[in-house]
Design a protein around this motif. Structure first.
Motif, PDB file in Angstrom:
ATOM      1  N   SER A  55      20.053  -0.141 -33.809  1.00 53.05           N
ATOM      2  CA  SER A  55      19.862  -1.738 -33.547  1.00 53.05           C
ATOM      3  C   SER A  55      18.656  -1.680 -32.709  1.00 53.05           C
ATOM      4  CB  SER A  55      20.874  -2.297 -33.128  1.00 53.05           C
ATOM      5  OG  SER A  55      21.343  -1.919 -31.927  1.00 53.05           O
ATOM      6  N   VAL A  56      17.946  -2.930 -32.804  1.00 52.90           N
ATOM      7  CA  VAL A  56      16.744  -3.257 -31.909  1.00 52.90           C
ATOM      8  C   VAL A  56      16.972  -4.592 -31.502  1.00 52.90           C
ATOM      9  CG1 VAL A  56      14.253  -3.379 -31.984  1.00 52.90           C
ATOM     10  CG2 VAL A  56      15.272  -1.687 -33.441  1.00 52.90           C
ATOM     11  N   PRO A  57      16.823  -4.974 -30.008  1.00 55.39           N
ATOM     12  CA  PRO A  57      16.753  -6.108 -29.630  1.00 55.39           C
ATOM     13  C   PRO A  57      15.110  -6.807 -29.889  1.00 55.39           C
ATOM     14  CG  PRO A  57      16.420  -4.665 -27.741  1.00 55.39           C
ATOM     15  CD  PRO A  57      16.677  -3.878 -29.133  1.00 55.39           C
ATOM     16  N   GLU A  58      15.079  -8.051 -30.532  1.00 56.51           N
ATOM     17  CA  GLU A  58      14.059  -8.463 -30.848  1.00 56.51           C
ATOM     18  C   GLU A  58      13.636  -9.592 -29.706  1.00 56.51           C
ATOM     19  OE1 GLU A  58      14.504 -10.228 -34.929  1.00 56.51           O
ATOM     20  OE2 GLU A  58      13.678  -8.098 -35.601  1.00 56.51           O
ATOM     21  N   GLN A  59      14.264 -10.516 -29.356  1.00 56.95           N
ATOM     22  CA  GLN A  59      13.978 -11.366 -28.134  1.00 56.95           C
ATOM     23  C   GLN A  59      14.866 -12.215 -27.498  1.00 56.95           C
ATOM     24  OE1 GLN A  59      11.598 -14.643 -29.910  1.00 56.95           O
ATOM     25  NE2 GLN A  59      13.042 -14.927 -31.601  1.00 56.95           N
ATOM     26  N   LEU A  60      14.826 -12.761 -26.474  1.00 57.43           N
ATOM     27  CA  LEU A  60      15.879 -13.236 -25.744  1.00 57.43           C
ATOM     28  C   LEU A  60      15.220 -14.931 -25.658  1.00 57.43           C
ATOM     29  CD1 LEU A  60      18.540 -13.323 -24.055  1.00 57.43           C
ATOM     30  CD2 LEU A  60      17.045 -12.799 -22.018  1.00 57.43           C
ATOM     31  N   LYS A  61      15.963 -15.574 -26.179  1.00 54.11           N
ATOM     32  CA  LYS A  61      15.602 -17.173 -26.102  1.00 54.11           C
ATOM     33  C   LYS A  61      16.583 -17.970 -25.454  1.00 54.11           C
ATOM     34  CE  LYS A  61      13.205 -18.155 -30.778  1.00 54.11           C
ATOM     35  NZ  LYS A  61      13.049 -18.926 -31.814  1.00 54.11           N
ATOM     36  N   GLY A  62      16.174 -18.167 -24.276  1.00 45.99           N
ATOM     37  CA  GLY A  62      17.150 -18.916 -23.427  1.00 45.99           C
ATOM     38  C   GLY A  62      18.212 -18.014 -22.966  1.00 45.99           C
ATOM     39  N   THR A  63      19.416 -17.898 -23.273  1.00 49.57           N
ATOM     40  CA  THR A  63      20.298 -16.934 -22.925  1.00 49.57           C
ATOM     41  C   THR A  63      20.859 -16.536 -24.360  1.00 49.57           C
ATOM     42  OG1 THR A  63      21.979 -18.704 -23.293  1.00 49.57           O
ATOM     43  CG2 THR A  63      21.181 -18.190 -20.871  1.00 49.57           C
ATOM     44  N   GLU A  64      20.149 -16.649 -25.297  1.00 52.38           N
ATOM     45  CA  GLU A  64      20.646 -16.192 -26.865  1.00 52.38           C
ATOM     46  C   GLU A  64      19.859 -14.821 -27.085  1.00 52.38           C
ATOM     47  OE1 GLU A  64      21.885 -17.985 -31.047  1.00 52.38           O
ATOM     48  OE2 GLU A  64      19.933 -18.052 -30.194  1.00 52.38           O
ATOM     49  N   LEU A  65      20.367 -13.695 -27.216  1.00 54.83           N
ATOM     50  CA  LEU A  65      19.685 -12.532 -27.536  1.00 54.83           C
ATOM     51  C   LEU A  65      19.566 -12.105 -28.989  1.00 54.83           C
ATOM     52  CD1 LEU A  65      18.229  -9.761 -26.566  1.00 54.83           C
ATOM     53  CD2 LEU A  65      20.866  -8.726 -26.567  1.00 54.83           C
ATOM     54  N   HIS A  66      18.573 -12.050 -29.540  1.00 55.00           N
ATOM     55  CA  HIS A  66      18.494 -11.822 -31.238  1.00 55.00           C
ATOM     56  C   HIS A  66      18.209 -10.165 -31.391  1.00 55.00           C
ATOM     57  CE1 HIS A  66      17.588 -16.075 -32.483  1.00 55.00           C
ATOM     58  NE2 HIS A  66      17.511 -16.351 -31.256  1.00 55.00           N
ATOM     59  N   VAL A  67      19.096  -9.675 -32.136  1.00 53.01           N
ATOM     60  CA  VAL A  67      19.133  -8.204 -32.396  1.00 53.01           C
ATOM     61  C   VAL A  67      19.154  -8.009 -34.138  1.00 53.01           C
ATOM     62  CG1 VAL A  67      20.480  -6.253 -32.267  1.00 53.01           C
ATOM     63  CG2 VAL A  67      20.575  -7.936 -30.383  1.00 53.01           C
ATOM     64  N   ARG A  68      18.202  -7.113 -34.413  1.00 49.61           N
ATOM     65  CA  ARG A  68      18.144  -6.947 -35.776  1.00 49.61           C
ATOM     66  C   ARG A  68      18.869  -5.159 -35.833  1.00 49.61           C
ATOM     67  NH1 ARG A  68      16.092  -8.832 -39.766  1.00 49.61           N
ATOM     68  NH2 ARG A  68      15.011 -10.466 -38.424  1.00 49.61           N
ATOM     69  N   ALA A  69      19.823  -5.387 -37.002  1.00 47.49           N
ATOM     70  CA  ALA A  69      20.573  -4.138 -37.136  1.00 47.49           C
ATOM     71  C   ALA A  69      19.615  -3.317 -38.238  1.00 47.49           C
ATOM     72  CB  ALA A  69      21.958  -4.308 -37.345  1.00 47.49           C
ATOM     73  N   GLU A  70      20.197  -1.930 -38.424  1.00 51.09           N
ATOM     74  CA  GLU A  70      19.469  -1.158 -39.503  1.00 51.09           C
ATOM     75  C   GLU A  70      20.075  -1.303 -40.917  1.00 51.09           C
ATOM     76  OE1 GLU A  70      20.889   3.233 -39.330  1.00 51.09           O
ATOM     77  OE2 GLU A  70      18.694   3.093 -38.310  1.00 51.09           O
ATOM     78  N   SER A  71      21.164  -1.814 -40.616  1.00 48.59           N
ATOM     79  CA  SER A  71      21.960  -2.010 -42.116  1.00 48.59           C
ATOM     80  C   SER A  71      22.812  -3.052 -41.790  1.00 48.59           C
ATOM     81  CB  SER A  71      22.807  -0.548 -42.233  1.00 48.59           C
ATOM     82  OG  SER A  71      23.703  -0.267 -41.494  1.00 48.59           O
ATOM     83  N   THR A  72      23.274  -3.556 -42.997  1.00 46.00           N
ATOM     84  CA  THR A  72      24.436  -4.745 -42.889  1.00 46.00           C
ATOM     85  C   THR A  72      25.707  -4.156 -42.304  1.00 46.00           C
ATOM     86  OG1 THR A  72      25.177  -4.133 -45.268  1.00 46.00           O
ATOM     87  CG2 THR A  72      23.602  -5.839 -44.894  1.00 46.00           C
ATOM     88  N   ALA A  73      26.289  -2.869 -42.420  1.00 49.82           N
ATOM     89  CA  ALA A  73      27.407  -2.249 -41.797  1.00 49.82           C
ATOM     90  C   ALA A  73      27.219  -2.315 -40.385  1.00 49.82           C
ATOM     91  CB  ALA A  73      27.540  -0.901 -42.451  1.00 49.82           C
ATOM     92  N   TRP A  74      25.990  -2.007 -39.731  1.00 52.77           N
ATOM     93  CA  TRP A  74      25.672  -2.012 -38.331  1.00 52.77           C
ATOM     94  C   TRP A  74      25.484  -3.377 -37.935  1.00 52.77           C
ATOM     95  CZ3 TRP A  74      26.599   1.021 -34.426  1.00 52.77           C
ATOM     96  CH2 TRP A  74      26.847   2.242 -34.714  1.00 52.77           C
ATOM     97  N   ALA A  75      25.081  -4.278 -38.705  1.00 52.60           N
ATOM     98  CA  ALA A  75      24.956  -5.853 -38.213  1.00 52.60           C
ATOM     99  C   ALA A  75      26.536  -6.297 -37.949  1.00 52.60           C
ATOM    100  CB  ALA A  75      24.463  -6.722 -39.355  1.00 52.60           C
ATOM    101  N   THR A  76      27.680  -5.719 -39.117  1.00 52.75           N
ATOM    102  CA  THR A  76      28.951  -6.174 -38.932  1.00 52.75           C
ATOM    103  C   THR A  76      29.410  -5.711 -37.835  1.00 52.75           C
ATOM    104  OG1 THR A  76      28.965  -6.410 -41.375  1.00 52.75           O
ATOM    105  CG2 THR A  76      31.118  -6.469 -40.085  1.00 52.75           C
ATOM    106  N   GLN A  77      29.169  -4.468 -37.566  1.00 56.14           N
ATOM    107  CA  GLN A  77      29.890  -3.742 -36.140  1.00 56.14           C
ATOM    108  C   GLN A  77      29.275  -4.502 -34.849  1.00 56.14           C
ATOM    109  OE1 GLN A  77      31.878  -1.367 -36.203  1.00 56.14           O
ATOM    110  NE2 GLN A  77      32.041  -0.900 -34.136  1.00 56.14           N
ATOM    111  N   LEU A  78      27.958  -4.874 -34.817  1.00 49.48           N
ATOM    112  CA  LEU A  78      27.419  -5.439 -33.827  1.00 49.48           C
ATOM    113  C   LEU A  78      28.123  -6.909 -33.498  1.00 49.48           C
ATOM    114  CD1 LEU A  78      23.635  -4.436 -33.601  1.00 49.48           C
ATOM    115  CD2 LEU A  78      25.294  -3.977 -32.042  1.00 49.48           C
ATOM    116  N   ARG A  79      28.355  -7.599 -34.475  1.00 49.43           N
ATOM    117  CA  ARG A  79      29.069  -8.856 -34.517  1.00 49.43           C
ATOM    118  C   ARG A  79      30.443  -8.700 -33.907  1.00 49.43           C
ATOM    119  NH1 ARG A  79      26.753  -9.827 -39.728  1.00 49.43           N
ATOM    120  NH2 ARG A  79      24.853 -10.740 -39.388  1.00 49.43           N
ATOM    121  N   LEU A  80      31.106  -7.529 -34.254  1.00 50.45           N
ATOM    122  CA  LEU A  80      32.536  -7.255 -33.812  1.00 50.45           C
ATOM    123  C   LEU A  80      32.458  -6.823 -32.256  1.00 50.45           C
ATOM    124  CD1 LEU A  80      34.034  -5.150 -36.691  1.00 50.45           C
ATOM    125  CD2 LEU A  80      34.570  -7.664 -36.199  1.00 50.45           C
TER     126      LEU A  80
END
Length: 181
Positions: A108-133
């Motif tokens: 995963s790669v952090p893209e930006q921090l807007k206020g207190t919300e961190l935007h992260v891009r995951a390598e795959s949809t499986a890793w995106a689900t894992q990061l959400r968990l």
């Protein structure tokens, strides 16, 4: 008893003595100081600056004139200019592998921090689900290592879809999907 010397006043020939001598010396010093102040004010009007008097050596105790450590100076500048929140947000992105762990950082790669919300891009949809968990655990870890309120939510995005727009011209419509099967 006429030969006795009075404690103050003049003595026989008119010379001042005691307290009168001190008063005259004080008046002369005040007059000299007032004349010097008028002279300095006159020069200040014509653009000459009044030169500040330098104090003595700083002594054994720390002083503002002593050399300051770079860390202390940068901390003071950051506090004076209100950059603390921005720099802390930058440290989230810079310290990403340390904060989330090597395995999560590899996918995963952090893209930006807007206020207190961190935007992260995951390598795959499986890793995106894992990061959400893992979102609550990551926010707790950010609070421990960076401070409360720096990151309050994480928005996870999966991998970007390929773009079919190549070249300077584009025709609106569904694109290449309408010719497949």
């Amino acid at each position: 008893m006429s030969d006795s010397v009075p404690e103050s006043g003049t003595y026989g020939g008119g010379e001042p003595r005691g307290a009168d001598l001190a008063r005259q010396a004080l008046e002369a010093a005040r007059a000299k100081s007032a004349a010097r102040d008028r002279q300095q004010a006159k020069h200040a009007v014509y653009g000459k600056r009044k030169r500040a008097r330098r104090r003595g050596w700083s002594g054994a105790r720390p002083d503002d004139r002593d050399p300051q450590p770079l860390g202390r100076l940068t901390a003071r500048i950051i506090a004076e200019r209100g950059w603390k929140e921005h720099l802390t947000g930058g440290s989230v992105i810079a310290r990403w592998p340390e904060l989330v762990g090597e395995e999560v950082a590899a996918h995963s790669v952090p893209e930006q921090l807007k206020g207190t919300e961190l935007h992260v891009r995951a390598e795959s949809t499986a890793w995106a689900t894992q990061l959400r968990l893992l979102q609550r655990q990551l926010i707790k870890r950010f609070a421990e290592k960076l401070g409360d309120g720096i990151v309050t939510s994480i928005k996870v995005a999966g991998p970007a879809a390929p773009s079919w727009r190549y070249g300077p011209r584009h025709v609106p419509g569904r694109g290449p999907r309408d010719t497949y099967g």
